[in-house]
Design a protein around this motif. Sequence first.
Motif, mmCIF file in Angstrom:
data_model
loop_
_atom_site.group_PDB
_atom_site.id
_atom_site.type_symbol
_atom_site.label_atom_id
_atom_site.label_comp_id
_atom_site.label_asym_id
_atom_site.label_seq_id
_atom_site.Cartn_x
_atom_site.Cartn_y
_atom_site.Cartn_z
ATOM 1 N N GLY A 73 20.730 42.787 57.518
ATOM 2 C CA GLY A 73 21.633 43.416 56.559
ATOM 3 C C GLY A 73 22.440 42.373 55.804
ATOM 4 N N VAL A 74 22.673 42.616 54.512
ATOM 5 C CA VAL A 74 23.399 41.666 53.666
ATOM 6 C C VAL A 74 24.453 42.406 52.845
ATOM 7 C CG1 VAL A 74 23.231 39.901 51.872
ATOM 8 C CG2 VAL A 74 21.351 40.208 53.479
ATOM 9 N N GLU A 75 25.648 41.835 52.802
ATOM 10 C CA GLU A 75 26.704 42.320 51.912
ATOM 11 C C GLU A 75 27.069 41.204 50.948
ATOM 12 O OE1 GLU A 75 29.998 43.533 54.282
ATOM 13 O OE2 GLU A 75 29.013 45.335 55.060
ATOM 14 N N LEU A 76 27.139 41.529 49.664
ATOM 15 C CA LEU A 76 27.529 40.563 48.641
ATOM 16 C C LEU A 76 28.925 40.927 48.143
ATOM 17 C CD1 LEU A 76 27.174 38.326 46.541
ATOM 18 C CD2 LEU A 76 25.853 39.948 45.153
ATOM 19 N N TRP A 77 29.860 39.988 48.300
ATOM 20 C CA TRP A 77 31.244 40.215 47.920
ATOM 21 C C TRP A 77 31.643 39.274 46.779
ATOM 22 C CZ3 TRP A 77 34.590 43.797 50.190
ATOM 23 C CH2 TRP A 77 34.112 44.426 51.351
ATOM 24 N N LEU A 78 32.450 39.783 45.868
ATOM 25 C CA LEU A 78 33.117 38.959 44.856
ATOM 26 C C LEU A 78 34.533 38.737 45.359
ATOM 27 C CD1 LEU A 78 32.851 37.633 42.031
ATOM 28 C CD2 LEU A 78 33.887 39.730 41.101
ATOM 29 N N VAL A 79 34.905 37.478 45.608
ATOM 30 C CA VAL A 79 36.150 37.154 46.305
ATOM 31 C C VAL A 79 36.980 36.190 45.470
ATOM 32 C CG1 VAL A 79 37.135 36.242 48.449
ATOM 33 C CG2 VAL A 79 34.939 37.429 48.504
ATOM 34 N N ASP A 80 38.287 36.412 45.475
ATOM 35 C CA ASP A 80 39.229 35.450 44.899
ATOM 36 C C ASP A 80 39.505 34.400 45.969
ATOM 37 O OD1 ASP A 80 41.309 33.994 43.878
ATOM 38 O OD2 ASP A 80 42.525 35.716 43.280
ATOM 39 N N TRP A 81 38.934 33.212 45.809
ATOM 40 C CA TRP A 81 39.041 32.225 46.875
ATOM 41 C C TRP A 81 40.471 31.740 47.099
ATOM 42 C CZ3 TRP A 81 41.026 27.816 44.854
ATOM 43 C CH2 TRP A 81 40.719 27.487 43.527
ATOM 44 N N SER A 82 41.353 31.895 46.115
ATOM 45 C CA SER A 82 42.755 31.508 46.298
ATOM 46 C C SER A 82 43.529 32.552 47.098
ATOM 47 C CB SER A 82 43.438 31.298 44.940
ATOM 48 O OG SER A 82 43.518 32.523 44.227
ATOM 49 N N GLU A 83 42.995 33.780 47.161
ATOM 50 C CA GLU A 83 43.597 34.878 47.921
ATOM 51 C C GLU A 83 42.465 35.783 48.392
ATOM 52 O OE1 GLU A 83 47.201 38.185 47.441
ATOM 53 O OE2 GLU A 83 46.670 36.856 45.784
ATOM 54 N N PRO A 84 41.778 35.398 49.480
ATOM 55 C CA PRO A 84 40.558 36.094 49.894
ATOM 56 C C PRO A 84 40.725 37.581 50.188
ATOM 57 C CG PRO A 84 40.747 33.978 51.005
ATOM 58 C CD PRO A 84 42.048 34.205 50.309
ATOM 59 N N SER A 85 41.953 38.053 50.388
ATOM 60 C CA SER A 85 42.137 39.485 50.614
ATOM 61 C C SER A 85 41.812 40.294 49.361
ATOM 62 C CB SER A 85 43.571 39.771 51.059
ATOM 63 O OG SER A 85 44.498 39.372 50.059
ATOM 64 N N LEU A 86 41.776 39.617 48.214
ATOM 65 C CA LEU A 86 41.389 40.278 46.970
ATOM 66 C C LEU A 86 39.888 40.116 46.799
ATOM 67 C CD1 LEU A 86 44.273 39.107 44.588
ATOM 68 C CD2 LEU A 86 44.115 41.209 45.945
ATOM 69 N N ARG A 87 39.180 41.162 47.076
ATOM 70 C CA ARG A 87 37.729 41.093 47.023
ATOM 71 C C ARG A 87 37.173 42.482 46.741
ATOM 72 N NH1 ARG A 87 39.222 40.332 52.450
ATOM 73 N NH2 ARG A 87 38.575 42.028 53.866
#
Length: 295
Positions: A96-110
């Motif tokens: 299984g694979v999940e692809l996330w778009l993440v704000d690396w400066s604030e990873p909780s924002l994804r």
Amino acid sequence: MRTIPADLQSKLDSGVTTLCRCWIVTRGDGVVQGFTDHDEDVAVGAVTCSAGTGLTGSEATQKLGLASDSSEISGALAADTLNEDDLAAGRYDAAGVELWLVDWSEPSLRVLLAKGVLGEIKRDGPVFTAELRGLSDRLTQETGRLFTTTCSADLGDGRCKVDLTLPAYRGSGVVAAVTAVSSFTATGLDAYADGWFTAGKLTFTAGANAGLSVEVKMHRKSAAVAFSLWQAMPQPIAAGDAFVVTAGCDKAFATCHDRFANIINFRGFPHIPGNDFVMSYPVQGAPGNDGSSLN
């Protein structure tokens, strides 16, 4: 519909972003791994997505309706993350694979962009490329029951119900000598008849292939107990490797009756007419042409 956190949407609207993509892979054996195309590790929830693998993704295509979505990811094989031995052993098959778009400066924002399973995986030296199939890909797979003379169940499954933990159907052995890449002689299985484990499942419990299973191509008992496997193992088989092996079944009605006494759970249709009956025609003077029962 995809929901984007308000704070992340504000950053997207500003035109200046600190975004990266993260892939979380869950293998069939329960191992969870994370990867990112950022230059530093990124934590997505409880999973640390590793950088430095050179992982990158292709353009993702998403289609209307029930058509299957697809994309690719590629990167470098590394001993401490995703290695060639694990790929060859099939540990990433249908992971299984999940692809996330993440704000690396604030990873909780994804935001979750896509979810699916790994398809075909190709290796070229230290580089791999994996196909990412969307969840709708399952709708393209043929399903249903075939009406055949042979059994459609797998030996020991919930429909077959044969208990493969019984000593009569399960044996333990040790590789005595390797005779070819996928053939060897074994000790500890002299009590079983010739061919008893043909088409069965062999699982290594010790050695370089510990935990891996393969189907038995041939089991012979003559001067020595010999096994041939349908495919070569990821790592070379060596003398001293321990394994367990379960009985095989050719899914025929006679085998179910004589070997397993399990015809009450037989999932085939042994009396269905075959091609020879369909293609037959009446012959003058031959018996059976008077309209009476064929039985």
